[in-house]
Design a protein around this motif. Structure first.
Motif, short mmCIF file in Angstrom:
data_model
loop_
_atom_site.label_atom_id
_atom_site.label_comp_id
_atom_site.label_asym_id
_atom_site.label_seq_id
_atom_site.Cartn_x
_atom_site.Cartn_y
_atom_site.Cartn_z
N TRP A 1 51.49 -65.56 -47.55
CA TRP A 1 51.02 -66.85 -48.06
C TRP A 1 49.52 -66.82 -48.34
O TRP A 1 49.04 -67.37 -49.35
CB TRP A 1 51.33 -67.96 -47.06
N ALA A 2 48.77 -66.20 -47.44
CA ALA A 2 47.33 -66.10 -47.66
C ALA A 2 47.02 -65.30 -48.93
O ALA A 2 46.13 -65.67 -49.72
CB ALA A 2 46.66 -65.45 -46.45
N ALA A 3 47.75 -64.20 -49.12
CA ALA A 3 47.54 -63.41 -50.32
C ALA A 3 47.92 -64.19 -51.58
O ALA A 3 47.24 -64.11 -52.62
CB ALA A 3 48.35 -62.12 -50.25
N LEU A 4 48.97 -65.01 -51.48
CA LEU A 4 49.36 -65.81 -52.63
C LEU A 4 48.31 -66.87 -52.96
O LEU A 4 48.01 -67.12 -54.14
CB LEU A 4 50.71 -66.49 -52.36
N LEU A 5 47.75 -67.49 -51.93
CA LEU A 5 46.69 -68.47 -52.19
C LEU A 5 45.48 -67.81 -52.83
O LEU A 5 44.86 -68.36 -53.76
CB LEU A 5 46.29 -69.16 -50.87
N THR A 6 45.17 -66.60 -52.35
CA THR A 6 44.05 -65.89 -52.96
C THR A 6 44.34 -65.53 -54.41
O THR A 6 43.49 -65.67 -55.30
CB THR A 6 43.76 -64.62 -52.15
N GLY A 29 46.47 -58.68 -59.59
CA GLY A 29 47.49 -57.64 -59.74
C GLY A 29 47.62 -56.79 -58.49
O GLY A 29 48.73 -56.44 -58.06
N VAL A 30 46.51 -56.44 -57.87
CA VAL A 30 46.55 -55.65 -56.64
C VAL A 30 47.25 -56.42 -55.52
O VAL A 30 48.07 -55.88 -54.77
CB VAL A 30 45.13 -55.23 -56.22
N LEU A 31 46.92 -57.71 -55.39
CA LEU A 31 47.58 -58.52 -54.37
C LEU A 31 49.08 -58.63 -54.63
O LEU A 31 49.89 -58.63 -53.70
CB LEU A 31 46.96 -59.92 -54.34
N ALA A 32 49.46 -58.73 -55.92
CA ALA A 32 50.89 -58.83 -56.25
C ALA A 32 51.63 -57.54 -55.90
O ALA A 32 52.80 -57.60 -55.49
CB ALA A 32 51.05 -59.15 -57.73
N LEU A 33 50.97 -56.40 -56.04
CA LEU A 33 51.63 -55.14 -55.70
C LEU A 33 52.00 -55.07 -54.23
O LEU A 33 52.95 -54.37 -53.86
CB LEU A 33 50.72 -53.96 -56.07
N THR A 42 52.25 -58.13 -52.27
CA THR A 42 52.93 -59.36 -51.88
C THR A 42 54.39 -59.36 -52.31
O THR A 42 55.28 -59.76 -51.53
CB THR A 42 52.21 -60.57 -52.50
N LEU A 43 54.68 -58.93 -53.53
CA LEU A 43 56.06 -58.99 -54.02
C LEU A 43 57.02 -58.14 -53.20
O LEU A 43 58.09 -58.61 -52.81
CB LEU A 43 56.10 -58.59 -55.50
N PRO A 44 56.73 -56.84 -52.91
CA PRO A 44 57.64 -56.09 -52.04
C PRO A 44 57.79 -56.71 -50.65
O PRO A 44 58.88 -56.70 -50.07
CB PRO A 44 57.01 -54.71 -51.97
N THR A 45 56.69 -57.27 -50.11
CA THR A 45 56.78 -57.92 -48.80
C THR A 45 57.70 -59.13 -48.85
O THR A 45 58.54 -59.33 -47.95
CB THR A 45 55.38 -58.33 -48.34
N CYS A 46 57.56 -59.92 -49.90
CA CYS A 46 58.43 -61.09 -50.03
C CYS A 46 59.89 -60.69 -50.23
O CYS A 46 60.80 -61.34 -49.70
CB CYS A 46 57.95 -61.95 -51.19
N ALA A 47 60.11 -59.63 -51.01
CA ALA A 47 61.48 -59.17 -51.21
C ALA A 47 62.08 -58.68 -49.88
O ALA A 47 63.26 -58.95 -49.59
CB ALA A 47 61.50 -58.05 -52.24
N TRP A 48 61.29 -57.98 -49.09
CA TRP A 48 61.79 -57.53 -47.78
C TRP A 48 62.09 -58.71 -46.87
O TRP A 48 63.10 -58.74 -46.17
CB TRP A 48 60.75 -56.61 -47.15
N LEU A 49 61.21 -59.73 -46.91
CA LEU A 49 61.46 -60.93 -46.11
C LEU A 49 62.71 -61.65 -46.59
O LEU A 49 63.44 -62.24 -45.79
CB LEU A 49 60.26 -61.86 -46.19
N SER A 50 62.97 -61.61 -47.92
CA SER A 50 64.17 -62.26 -48.44
C SER A 50 65.44 -61.59 -47.93
O SER A 50 66.46 -62.25 -47.74
CB SER A 50 64.15 -62.24 -49.96
N LEU A 51 65.38 -60.29 -47.68
CA LEU A 51 66.55 -59.59 -47.16
C LEU A 51 66.72 -59.79 -45.67
O LEU A 51 67.84 -59.91 -45.17
CB LEU A 51 66.43 -58.09 -47.48
N THR A 52 65.61 -59.82 -44.93
CA THR A 52 65.69 -59.94 -43.47
C THR A 52 65.70 -61.39 -43.01
O THR A 52 66.37 -61.71 -42.01
CB THR A 52 64.51 -59.19 -42.83
N SER A 53 64.97 -62.24 -43.69
CA SER A 53 64.89 -63.65 -43.31
C SER A 53 64.87 -64.48 -44.59
O SER A 53 63.79 -64.86 -45.09
CB SER A 53 63.64 -63.90 -42.46
N PRO A 54 66.04 -64.75 -45.15
CA PRO A 54 66.09 -65.36 -46.49
C PRO A 54 65.35 -66.69 -46.60
O PRO A 54 64.67 -66.94 -47.60
CB PRO A 54 67.59 -65.54 -46.74
#
Length: 808
Positions: free
Chosen positions: A207-212, A237-241, A243-255
């Motif tokens: 969330w912090a990275a997304l706000l940034t 772009g660097v933050l997205a690289l 944040t997106l995999p982290t969010c995808a992993w969270l979607s699998l483990t904690s939808p």
């Protein structure tokens, strides 16, 4: 000039002065041209050497200045770093504070004075040194005044403070380009590191990275400086690289934790697509993928595991539906394109996941666990795959059909066939039900192949686009298209070809599966025969020909199955199979199907091969094949090929029968060839007297005379030489009578060789009775006689050659 000189001398001096003036003028013009080139040449481009041999400058004054300033600033930064890290402990607290305050203040204040004097490059260099010194100040403050402070927390606060200081500094000194981008870069660390220092988990840090990143995108959208916008975009772009995999992993483990993050990522990407229009389609595709993962995660968690892929596919197709413009929702075209790619990609991955049941339904019958008609059914391949794979294929087929494009209709045909092929495996259907579904698949595919207009309704006919070429505005291809030589691509033809290929593949699969049981074999092969026969009757072009060939194969399989059920031996089965080419030849005379005839001929070859172990049956099969070929030769368009095939089959049948009877006389094998060949040659020469005798009669005479001559030399009896010599003499006389070269030469040669064979024993006896010196003496005398009459012999040889040349 001296006006008292004689006119001649004065003229000479005037001319010399004019020459010197012209030379000086040319030198000045060359110098002027070089100076203009230096002033107007692009930066970094080497100038032309000036007249007089002076070497050009290899860099501009500004380039040299920037290089010196950069080097000086770098050295000052290194010195400050070394002082802070190494020499810090040698000074007291007052000295340390004084040094840092003085050096940093001087470095930050000097650019203001330099900018007022127009020294922008020097100010930029010293400003960069000042920024580095502020970082060292922050580090020194942590080491001296706040040594017990948490490193992550202090770094986060220091990053925020430095970002604010640098932003204010850059706002005050607008002439400096580095402080504002540096402030943007420093601000990236504040929120993520602060959240991590406060004990936040991956979700909080995300969330912090997304706000940034949101702040970065706001800067990108604002009319700020180019350097600030580029820095902010790169940072986002660097933050997205991460944040997106982290969010995808969270979607699998904690939808339910990852879903809001992914939706926020999607919103930011859509905002970025609006702000950065050249990358709008790519950012929209990323937004679409994030939205699919965010929406599909909670739905997947609420359903059983086998429903995970269908859920994501449904979400992807819903997103891809925005690819087509909708009046009620105004979505920019790049965004719609990105949504289409994202949704289509998710659907394609789902189709790949659903392929194992399709391959199992198509190729599984080839993995046989028992013999033919054993009643044992092999375990279906990929039987453990989730049954929801059929739902994925159904969704894909429906979505492809709804596109209204040719590629969509084609995909719908392929996916529909894949769905029907996978159903027996996905649903675990019983054996009989699986056969029925496969036959329905064949029937549906053939119906579409025969009548593709239903699937192609509403589709335009795309025509090939001509390219410019050397032969006119559209080149050779365009000229051909304009003249109608290149037909437009018809959607119906593409869909019909695809459906026909699907029908043939499913027919082969169901035929293999039907071999498990006798009743199933007869039922399936009979159904296939009927389906392909109807398709051949109703279809046209390639569909008609392919269906006709498949119908012939089904008839052959049905005939072989009947022979097997009757307990016939393979060789007898071969005789029974000859019914197929016979029936094909009879029907082809009415329906004119080349594919059916070729397939029937192939079945006939297999039938003859089956009778090979029993020569008597092989002779009969060859004879029956000759009859079929002879009947086919009655048709004008098949006369040449079928007549030759009939002759070859009859001849082969006669030879095999003679071998069965134990006949070893070569004439029994050669005369049946010689007689029809000579008759054909005679008829041909009657139609065309210019045909040479070697072409008309040579092959037929050689077929009999040469093998018989070889048999004469190994036959001790007198009957064969007498008969062969008599026949060869008759051939020779006929050749001489009708002035035909081939009979005269072949017959005369055989007569001479037969006579030599008969004379050879007596010559051997005579040579044995004569003295040993007599043969060499006779040979020498013969050579002398030939040499003495050499020219006359040459004339006689030429006369003989001319007489033979005048013959046909």
């Amino acid at each position: 000039m001296d006006m008292r000189l004689p006119p001649v001398e004065e003229l000479r001096r005037v001319d010399l002065e004019l020459v010197r003036l012209d030379a000086r003028r040319a030198e000045l013009l060359a110098r002027r041209a070089w100076l203009l080139g230096v002033l107007h040449s692009p930066a970094g481009r080497p100038a032309v050497p000036p007249p007089g041999g002076a070497a050009p400058a290899e860099t501009s004054p500004r380039g040299a200045q920037n290089a010196l300033l950069t080097l000086g600033g770098t050295l000052l930064a290194i010195a400050a770093l070394a002082f802070t890290l190494v020499s810090w402990g040698s000074l007291g607290i007052a000295g340390r504070s004084a040094v840092l305050l003085v050096v940093t203040s001087a470095a930050l204040a000097a650019p203001a004075v330099l900018l007022r004097r127009g020294l922008a490059s020097t100010a930029e260099a010293l400003g960069a040194v000042g920024l580095v010194l502020t970082v060292l100040d922050a580090y020194a403050l942590h080491r001296v005044a706040l040594p017990g402070t948490d490193g992550l927390g202090y770094t986060a606060v220091a990053s925020a403070v430095l970002a604010g200081v640098w932003a204010g500094y850059g706002g005050l000194l607008r002439g400096l380009r580095l402080p504002l981008p540096a402030a943007v870069a420093a601000a990236q660390l504040a929120l993520p590191l602060g959240t991590l220092a406060a004990g936040g988990g991956p979700a909080a840090v995300a969330w912090a990275a997304l706000l940034t990143a949101a702040g970065d995108l706001l800067l990108v959208a604002r009319p700020a400086g180019l350097a600030v916008r580029i820095t902010a975009g790169a940072a986002a772009g660097v933050l997205a690289l991460w944040t997106l995999p982290t969010c995808a992993w969270l979607s699998l483990t904690s939808p339910w934790t990852g879903a809001p993050l992914l939706l926020a990522c999607a919103a930011l990407c859509l905002y970025g697509a609006r702000a950065v229009r050249p990358a709008g389609a790519a950012l929209a595709a990323v937004a679409g993928l994030a939205a699919v993962a965010g929406v599909g995660g909670p739905l997947r968690a609420a359903l059983p595991a086998e429903w995970a892929v269908p859920v994501y596919v449904a979400c992807g197709l819903a997103l891809a539906a925005l690819w087509r413009p909708v009046r009620a929702v105004r979505v920019p075209e790049p965004v719609r394109a990105g949504f289409g790619w994202a949704g289509g990609g998710v659907a394609a991955l789902g189709v790949l996941w659903a392929l194992p049941p399709v391959l199992g339904g198509l190729l599984g019958p080839a993995a046989r666990s028992g013999g033919v008609w054993s009643g044992v059914h092999a375990e279906p391949v990929a039987a453990g795959h989730p049954a929801t794979a059929a739902l994925v294929l159904l969704l894909g087929a429906g979505a492809a059909a709804a596109t209204g494009r040719l590629w969509g209709r084609w995909g719908a045909v392929v996916l529909g066939w894949a769905l029907l092929t996978a159903l027996p495996v996905s649903l675990g259907l019983p054996y009989a039900a699986g056969l029925a579904v496969r036959l329905v698949t064949v029937a549906a595919a053939l119906a579409l192949a025969v009548r593709p207009g239903l699937a192609a309704r509403g589709l335009p006919e795309p025509a090939p686009r001509p390219e410019p070429g050397p032969e006119g505005p559209a080149g050779t291809w365009g000229a051909a298209w304009a003249s109608g030589a290149v037909a437009p691509l018809r959607p119906g033809a593409l869909l019909a070809g695809t459906a026909l290929a699907a029908a043939v593949a499913s027919a082969g699969s169901v035929a293999l599966l039907a071999l498990d049981a006798r009743a199933a074999t007869f039922g399936v092969l009979g159904a296939l025969l009927g389906l392909f026969a109807v398709a051949a009757a109703l279809g046209a072009g390639a569909v008609r020909e392919t269906a006709a060939g498949a119908a012939v194969l089904a008839a052959a399989g049905l005939t072989a199955a009947g022979a097997g059920a009757a307990g016939l031996a393979p060789s007898v089965t071969g005789l029974v199979l000859l019914v197929v080419p016979a029936g094909t030849a009879a029907l082809a005379a009415r329906f004119r199907s080349a594919a059916a005839e070729l397939t029937g001929a192939a079945v006939g070859v297999v039938a003859v091969a089956l009778t090979a172990p029993r020569p008597a049956l092989l002779a009969l099969a060859l004879a029956l094949g000759g009859v079929v070929a002879a009947a086919t030769a009655l048709r004008p368009e098949r006369r040449r090929a079928a007549s030759w095939a009939a002759g070859a089959l009859f001849l082969a049948a006669a030879w095999v029968r003679l071998a069965v009877w134990g006949v070893t006389v070569p004439e029994a094998y050669t005369l049946p060839v010689t007689v029809p060949v000579l008759v054909v040659g005679l008829l041909r020469r009657r139609r065309d007297p210019a045909v040479p005798s070697w072409t008309a009669y040579g092959p037929g005479l050689a077929v009999t005379l040469v093998p018989s001559l070889a048999a004469v030399w190994s036959d001790p009896s007198w009957e064969r030489p007498l008969l062969l010599g008599t026949a060869a003499l008759a051939v020779t006389l006929l050749g001489a009578r009708f002035r035909l070269r081939a009979p005269l030469v072949l017959g005369g040669s055989v007569v001479a060789l037969v006579g030599l064979h008969e004379l050879a024993p007596y010559v051997v006896q005579l040579v044995g009775a004569l003295p040993r010196w007599l043969p060499p003496a006779a040979a020498g005398a013969l050579l002398l006689a030939v040499g003495a009459t050499y020219e006359r012999r040459l004339r006689e040889a030429r006369a003989l050659r001319e007489r033979l040349g005048r013959m046909r």
